[in-house]
Design an enzyme around this catalytic site. Structure first.
Site, PDB file in Angstrom:
ATOM      1  N   LYS A 253      11.117   4.853  59.225  1.00 37.83           N
ATOM      2  CA  LYS A 253      10.356   4.474  60.409  1.00 37.83           C
ATOM      3  C   LYS A 253       9.567   3.183  60.168  1.00 37.83           C
ATOM      4  O   LYS A 253       9.408   2.359  61.069  1.00 37.83           O
ATOM      5  CB  LYS A 253       9.460   5.629  60.833  1.00 37.83           C
ATOM      6  CG  LYS A 253      10.288   6.849  61.260  1.00 37.83           C
ATOM      7  CD  LYS A 253       9.475   8.100  61.445  1.00 37.83           C
ATOM      8  CE  LYS A 253      10.366   9.278  61.846  1.00 37.83           C
ATOM      9  NZ  LYS A 253      11.296   9.692  60.770  1.00 37.83           N
TER      10      LYS A 253
ATOM     11  N   ASP B 258       1.785   6.380  52.127  1.00 43.68           N
ATOM     12  CA  ASP B 258       2.219   7.728  51.782  1.00 43.68           C
ATOM     13  C   ASP B 258       1.348   8.227  50.644  1.00 43.68           C
ATOM     14  O   ASP B 258       1.118   7.507  49.664  1.00 43.68           O
ATOM     15  CB  ASP B 258       3.685   7.775  51.383  1.00 43.68           C
ATOM     16  CG  ASP B 258       4.241   9.189  51.524  1.00 43.68           C
ATOM     17  OD1 ASP B 258       4.793   9.503  52.594  1.00 43.68           O
ATOM     18  OD2 ASP B 258       4.096   9.986  50.567  1.00 43.68           O
TER      19      ASP B 258
ATOM     20  N   ARG C 279       6.772   8.570  45.997  1.00 43.28           N
ATOM     21  CA  ARG C 279       7.483   8.307  47.255  1.00 43.28           C
ATOM     22  C   ARG C 279       7.106   6.956  47.838  1.00 43.28           C
ATOM     23  O   ARG C 279       7.926   6.295  48.483  1.00 43.28           O
ATOM     24  CB  ARG C 279       7.190   9.426  48.258  1.00 43.28           C
ATOM     25  CG  ARG C 279       7.940  10.716  47.954  1.00 43.28           C
ATOM     26  CD  ARG C 279       7.446  11.886  48.792  1.00 43.28           C
ATOM     27  NE  ARG C 279       7.456  11.607  50.220  1.00 43.28           N
ATOM     28  CZ  ARG C 279       8.534  11.685  51.000  1.00 43.28           C
ATOM     29  NH1 ARG C 279       9.700  12.029  50.467  1.00 43.28           N
ATOM     30  NH2 ARG C 279       8.450  11.434  52.287  1.00 43.28           N
TER      31      ARG C 279
ATOM     32  N   ASP D  94       4.389  10.602  61.579  1.00 42.01           N
ATOM     33  CA  ASP D  94       5.553  11.478  61.427  1.00 42.01           C
ATOM     34  C   ASP D  94       5.143  12.505  60.377  1.00 42.01           C
ATOM     35  O   ASP D  94       5.338  12.300  59.182  1.00 42.01           O
ATOM     36  CB  ASP D  94       6.780  10.681  61.007  1.00 42.01           C
ATOM     37  CG  ASP D  94       8.038  11.529  60.992  1.00 42.01           C
ATOM     38  OD1 ASP D  94       8.289  12.214  61.993  1.00 42.01           O
ATOM     39  OD2 ASP D  94       8.751  11.525  59.973  1.00 42.01           O
TER      40      ASP D  94
ATOM     41  N   CYS E 224       9.932  17.006  62.520  1.00 39.34           N
ATOM     42  CA  CYS E 224      11.354  17.369  62.554  1.00 39.34           C
ATOM     43  C   CYS E 224      11.475  18.895  62.525  1.00 39.34           C
ATOM     44  O   CYS E 224      12.311  19.453  61.817  1.00 39.34           O
ATOM     45  CB  CYS E 224      12.123  16.723  61.407  1.00 39.34           C
ATOM     46  SG  CYS E 224      11.508  17.123  59.757  1.00 39.34           S
TER      47      CYS E 224
ATOM     48  N   PRO F 171      10.341   7.922  53.126  1.00 37.31           N
ATOM     49  CA  PRO F 171      10.797   6.818  52.263  1.00 37.31           C
ATOM     50  C   PRO F 171      10.923   5.461  52.950  1.00 37.31           C
ATOM     51  O   PRO F 171      11.348   4.504  52.324  1.00 37.31           O
ATOM     52  CB  PRO F 171      12.170   7.308  51.804  1.00 37.31           C
ATOM     53  CG  PRO F 171      12.673   8.107  52.965  1.00 37.31           C
ATOM     54  CD  PRO F 171      11.469   8.802  53.534  1.00 37.31           C
TER      55      PRO F 171
END
Length: 460
Positions: free
Chosen positions: A116, A134, A139, A179, A232, A113
Site C-alpha cells: 500500500k 511499521d 518488517r 490497514d 483483510c 511489507p
C-alpha cells in the site's frame, strides 16, 4: 480446506443463502495480481511491453489480474526494476480508495511489507511527504526495500508504536491509511496456516488493537483530512463494530461513501448491535462476489478545513561539500542537479551519506528512523558513489551514460546475479537498463563493466 467449526457456523449465520457460494470460493484458484508503478510507466504502455494479456482490476486503475501459466512475475527483470508490485487484487483497494493527491502529507501507519505504501508513493508523484511506519523493525526493512525499488524519493520510513508517532505528529497529516492488524479471515485461502492464528487469538484480541491504533491515527489527522481504515477479515467485530465504536469516540469524524464497483458490497450495520445505517457507506470485498480474497474498507473525514501543503524550497545554490556529487551529475547524467528526483527537498550529508530529506531531522529526533527521503549515495575521498536507491529513482532519459540490454538478453540476469560483464560502454558510472527501466549501476573500465548491483537484492 479445514475451517474452524465456530468460524463456519458464524459465516452461515451471516451469509445465509450466500454461504455455500462463499465456501465454494475456497475451491477456485487463488487470485494473484500485479500493480503497475505509474511513476515509471503508464498501465497502457506496460501492457504493450508485457505481452501476455492481463485483465484489469475494477477498483484499481493500475492493477491487473495475473494469467495462470504466464511469465513468472517475481523472476522477470521488470520486477527488479520496480516496474510493478505483486499484490492480491482486493488488497489494492485501500490505497486506491483513499483520495491522495500530489503534495499531500500521507501516513501509512501499518505499512509493511509495502504494497500500500508503494501505491501511495506513486500517487503522490514525488511531491509532499509519505511517512511509512511499521512497529516491527524486521518488517520495516522489507518496507524500505520495496519503497526504494519503486524509486520513491519523498518517504520517511519509521519503526515505532503508533502512540509514539502520535506524540510527534499531532494534526500533521492530510491523509492516513490504517490497514490494521487483523484476524486475517480473508487470507485463509492464500495461507491456511493463518487459521491456527485465528484459533489462538480470535477476533476480540485484534479488535482491541485496532481501536488503539485508530485512536493514535485520529490524533495525527489534520482538520478536513481523510482516514482510510481497512482489514483483510470478514468479522463484524473487527469491521463495522470497530468503525461504529470509533465514530462514537470521535464525534468530529463522519463516514464517507465508498463508490462500489466490480462486485464490491455495502457494509452491514445489521450485523452488529444497534448498527448505524451510515455503515452501509463502507465496502466489503467477498471472494464469492468478485475476483479477490477479501477485504473491508471504511473512509472517514475529519471536520474542519484542510490547509494546502507546500514543499519546502531549498536554495538552488551549489554547496561546496557536495562538489563530488555535482561532478558525477555533469559526467554521468543528462539533466541538472536541480531536476533530479528528490532535489526539491533538503539536501543533507550524514557522515558520508547524501540524502534529500522531506522532513527536518530535528522533527524526527528520538524516533527509530530507517530512512528520511532519498539516499542518493556516498561522498568520500573527493568522489561520489551513487546508491541503488538513486538508480531506481532515476528515469532512463535522465541519464547520459547507459548500459542498455534487451529484456531477454542473458546479460540482464547475469547482472542481477552480481556478475562482472563485458563492456563497450562509456568509461565511468553507467545506469544498467533492461529495456526502458534502470536496474542499478555498473562502472565501466577498459573491457569490463564492474557490477555495482546491491548484494542483498541479487537474483536468486
Amino acid at each position: 480446506m479445514r475451517l474452524p467449526e465456530t468460524y463456519a457456523r458464524r459465516m452461515q449465520e451471516l451469509l445465509g443463502d450466500e454461504c455455500e457460494a462463499y465456501m465454494e470460493s475456497f475451491e477456485r484458484e487463488y487470485s494473484q495480481g500485479l500493480r503497475v508503478n505509474t511513476r515509471k510507466i503508464s498501465p497502457e504502455a506496460f501492457l504493450g511491453l508485457w505481452g501476455d494479456p492481463l485483465e484489469s482490476v475494477p477498483w484499481c486503475p493500475a492493477g491487473f489480474y495475473l494469467s495462470p501459466g504466464g511469465k513468472p512475475p517475481s523472476k522477470h527483470p521488470f520486477y527488479f526494476a520496480g516496474a510493478y508490485y505483486l499484490q492480491e487484487p482486493s488488497a489494492m483497494a485501500p490505497a486506491a480508495i483513499l483520495p491522495v493527491e500530489p503534495g499531500d502529507r500521507v501516513l501509512d501507519l501499518c505499512a509493511a511489507p509495502g504494497g500500500k505504501s508503494t501505491h501511495l508513493a506513486a500517487r503522490l508523484e514525488g511531491r509532499g511527504v509519505l511517512v511509512s511506519n511499521d512497529v516491527s523493525a524486521s518488517r520495516a526493512k522489507a518496507l524500505l526495500k520495496n519503497l526504494e525499488l519503486f524509486g520513491t524519493e519523498n518517504a520517511v520510513v519509521t519503526s515505532e508504536a503508533p502512540y509514539k508517532l502520535a506524540s510527534r505528529f499531532a494534526g500533521y497529516f492530510s491523509k492516513i491509511l490504517v490497514d490494521a492488524p487483523c484476524s486475517g479471515e480473508g487470507m485463509f485461502h492464500k495461507d491456511p496456516s493463518i487459521v491456527k492464528n485465528w484459533e489462538q487469538y480470535g477476533n476480540e484480541y485484534y479488535a482491541k488493537i485496532q481501536e488503539e491504533i485508530l485512536d493514535s491515527a485520529a490524533a495525527m489527522l489534520a482538520p478536513g483530512g481523510m482516514l482510510l481504515y481497512s482489514t483483510c477479515t470478514f468479522s463484524p467485530l473487527e469491521d463495522e463494530q470497530t468503525v461504529q465504536n470509533f465514530l462514537q469516540r470521535h464525534r468530529e469524524y463522519q463516514l464517507v461513501e465508498i463508490p462500489k464497483c466490480g462486485g464490491m458490497a455495502d457494509g452491514r450495520p445489521e450485523w452488529i448491535p444497534e448498527g448505524d445505517s451510515a455503515l452501509r457507506r463502507c465496502a466489503r470485498f467477498w471472494p464469492h462476489r468478485l475476483r479477490g480474497e477479501g477485504h473491508f474498507a471504511a473512509l472517514f473525514q475529519k471536520e474542519g478545513t484542510a490547509l494546502p501543503w507546500r514543499d519546502k524550497a531549498e536554495s538552488a545554490g551549489r554547496k561546496r561539500e557536495l562538489e563530488p556529487f555535482y561532478r558525477f551529475v555533469e559526467d554521468t547524467l543528462a539533466v541538472e542537479a536541480a531536476s533530479l528526483p528528490g532535489a526539491h527537498q533538503m539536501p543533507q550529508l550524514l557522515g558520508e551519506r547524501l540524502y534529500w530529506m522531506p522532513v527536518e531531522m530535528e522533527a524526527l529526533a528520538g524516533l527509530r528512523i530507517l530512512r528520511n527521503g532519498l539516499y542518493a549515495g556516498d561522498v568520500k575521498g573527493g568522489r561520489f558513489e551513487p546508491s541503488q536507491a538513486f538508480a531506481l529513482a532515476l528515469k532512463k532519459e535522465q541519464v547520459r551514460k547507459l548500459a542498455v540490454f534487451d529484456t531477454e538478453d542473458p546479460m540482464v540476469i547475469r547482472y542481477l546475479k552480481g556478475e562482472t560483464l563485458p563492456s563497450q560502454f562509456a568509461p565511468g558510472w553507467n545506469l544498467v537498463c533492461a529495456g526502458p527501466f534502470g536496474l542499478g549501476w555498473g562502472k565501466a573500465s577498459g573491457s569490463l563493466l564492474k557490477n555495482k548491483y546491491l548484494r542483498g537484492w541479487r537474483y536468486q
